[in-house]
Design a protein around this motif. Structure first.
Motif, PDB file in Angstrom:
ATOM      1  N   TYR A   1      -5.613   6.945  -3.443  1.00 14.32           N
ATOM      2  CA  TYR A   1      -6.896   6.378  -3.853  1.00 14.32           C
ATOM      3  C   TYR A   1      -7.598   5.648  -2.710  1.00 14.32           C
ATOM      4  N   LEU A   2      -8.908   5.498  -2.873  1.00 14.53           N
ATOM      5  CA  LEU A   2      -9.744   4.646  -2.040  1.00 14.53           C
ATOM      6  C   LEU A   2      -9.866   3.305  -2.746  1.00 14.53           C
ATOM      7  N   TYR A   3      -9.683   2.226  -1.970  1.00 16.75           N
ATOM      8  CA  TYR A   3      -9.831   0.866  -2.479  1.00 16.75           C
ATOM      9  C   TYR A   3     -10.841   0.141  -1.610  1.00 16.75           C
ATOM     10  N   VAL A   4     -11.724  -0.644  -2.237  1.00 16.03           N
ATOM     11  CA  VAL A   4     -12.667  -1.478  -1.489  1.00 16.03           C
ATOM     12  C   VAL A   4     -12.893  -2.778  -2.246  1.00 16.03           C
ATOM     13  N   GLY A   5     -13.378  -3.775  -1.512  1.00 19.72           N
ATOM     14  CA  GLY A   5     -13.803  -5.019  -2.141  1.00 19.72           C
ATOM     15  C   GLY A   5     -12.885  -6.186  -1.886  1.00 19.72           C
ATOM     16  N   SER A   6     -13.317  -7.334  -2.426  1.00 19.40           N
ATOM     17  CA  SER A   6     -12.590  -8.586  -2.272  1.00 19.40           C
ATOM     18  C   SER A   6     -12.582  -9.296  -3.622  1.00 19.40           C
TER      19      SER A   6
ATOM     20  N   LEU B 249       0.881  -1.164   0.000  1.00 19.36           N
ATOM     21  CA  LEU B 249       0.000   0.000   0.000  1.00 19.36           C
ATOM     22  C   LEU B 249       0.915   1.208   0.000  1.00 19.36           C
ATOM     23  N   GLU B 250       0.922   1.952  -1.110  1.00 17.96           N
ATOM     24  CA  GLU B 250       1.736   3.154  -1.186  1.00 17.96           C
ATOM     25  C   GLU B 250       1.172   4.194  -0.224  1.00 17.96           C
ATOM     26  N   ASP B 251       1.848   5.327  -0.073  1.00 14.65           N
ATOM     27  CA  ASP B 251       1.408   6.382   0.844  1.00 14.65           C
ATOM     28  C   ASP B 251       0.009   6.886   0.481  1.00 14.65           C
ATOM     29  N   ASP B 252      -0.703   7.406   1.513  1.00 16.55           N
ATOM     30  CA  ASP B 252      -1.974   8.106   1.312  1.00 16.55           C
ATOM     31  C   ASP B 252      -3.023   7.229   0.623  1.00 16.55           C
ATOM     32  N   VAL B 253      -3.382   6.142   1.304  1.00 16.44           N
ATOM     33  CA  VAL B 253      -4.380   5.205   0.786  1.00 16.44           C
ATOM     34  C   VAL B 253      -5.415   4.949   1.875  1.00 16.44           C
ATOM     35  N   ILE B 254      -6.668   4.802   1.467  1.00 11.61           N
ATOM     36  CA  ILE B 254      -7.714   4.299   2.350  1.00 11.61           C
ATOM     37  C   ILE B 254      -8.172   2.961   1.780  1.00 11.61           C
ATOM     38  N   LEU B 255      -8.121   1.928   2.635  1.00  7.51           N
ATOM     39  CA  LEU B 255      -8.589   0.592   2.283  1.00  7.51           C
ATOM     40  C   LEU B 255      -9.866   0.342   3.076  1.00  7.51           C
TER      41      LEU B 255
END
Length: 185
Positions: free
Chosen positions: A140-145, A118-124
């Motif tokens: 970026y925002l990341y969600v899901g499976s 996970l690079e800097d400045d990420v919301i998971l």
């Protein structure tokens, strides 16, 4: 050393007096915590077959599991667990042999597997799964499976990332202060 902080093969967790480690967690082996980090109840972290590093002002919340992958001929470095500065790891997350940059929010129940970055400045997002070797790009925002890139983070979200870490620095300071006040005289 309490039962919750244990050595493995002669290597013990390393931290200074600015760090809060709840007595209801377990830290074993090659783990280093930088200043103002906090580890909350029921966290299990095993730096037994590789190292775990937790950066400044980062917090690992209740019920989280931290582990690593053994070094081998096929992968001489194995997969250590490296967590940057100003990281908030939500309740019941599982991080295994991955690299977490700076100013990250890992949502509750998220799973991040070997070699993921996970690079800097990420919301998971909560409950997301980051598969082995996947790279989540900064901003970026990341969600899901499996986790998918949803959108760029807003200015407010980017500003919130260090604020979230700071909220936990203040909270751990309150816990440390209360602990000192309750010491026998």
């Amino acid at each position: 050393m309490t039962n919750s902080i244990r050595s493995y093969k002669g290597i013990s967790p390393q931290f200074d007096n600015s760090v809060y480690i709840d007595e209801a967690c377990v830290l074993v082996g090659d783990i280093s915590l930088e200043s103002d980090a906090s580890i909350w109840p029921l966290v299990a972290a095993r730096g037994d077959v590789n190292q775990i590093k937790i950066g400044k002002r980062s917090n690992v919340q209740d019920g989280t599991v931290l582990h690593v992958t053994r070094k081998s001929p096929a992968r001489p470095e194995g997969h250590p667990l490296l967590i940057g500065d100003d990281v908030t790891i939500g309740h019941k997350a599982m991080l295994h042999g991955c690299t977490i940059g700076n100013r990250i929010l890992v949502g509750m129940g998220a799973i991040i597997l070997d070699g993921a970055i996970l690079e800097d400045d990420v919301i998971l997002g909560a409950g997301s799964l980051v598969p082995p070797g996947k790279v989540l790009q900064s901003g970026y925002l990341y969600v899901g499976s499996p986790a998918k890139q949803i959108r760029k983070l807003t200015e407010a979200e980017l500003a919130f990332l260090p604020q979230s870490a700071d909220n936990y620095v203040r909270l751990k300071n309150e816990y440390l202060e209360e602990t000192l006040q309750n010491l026998p005289t």
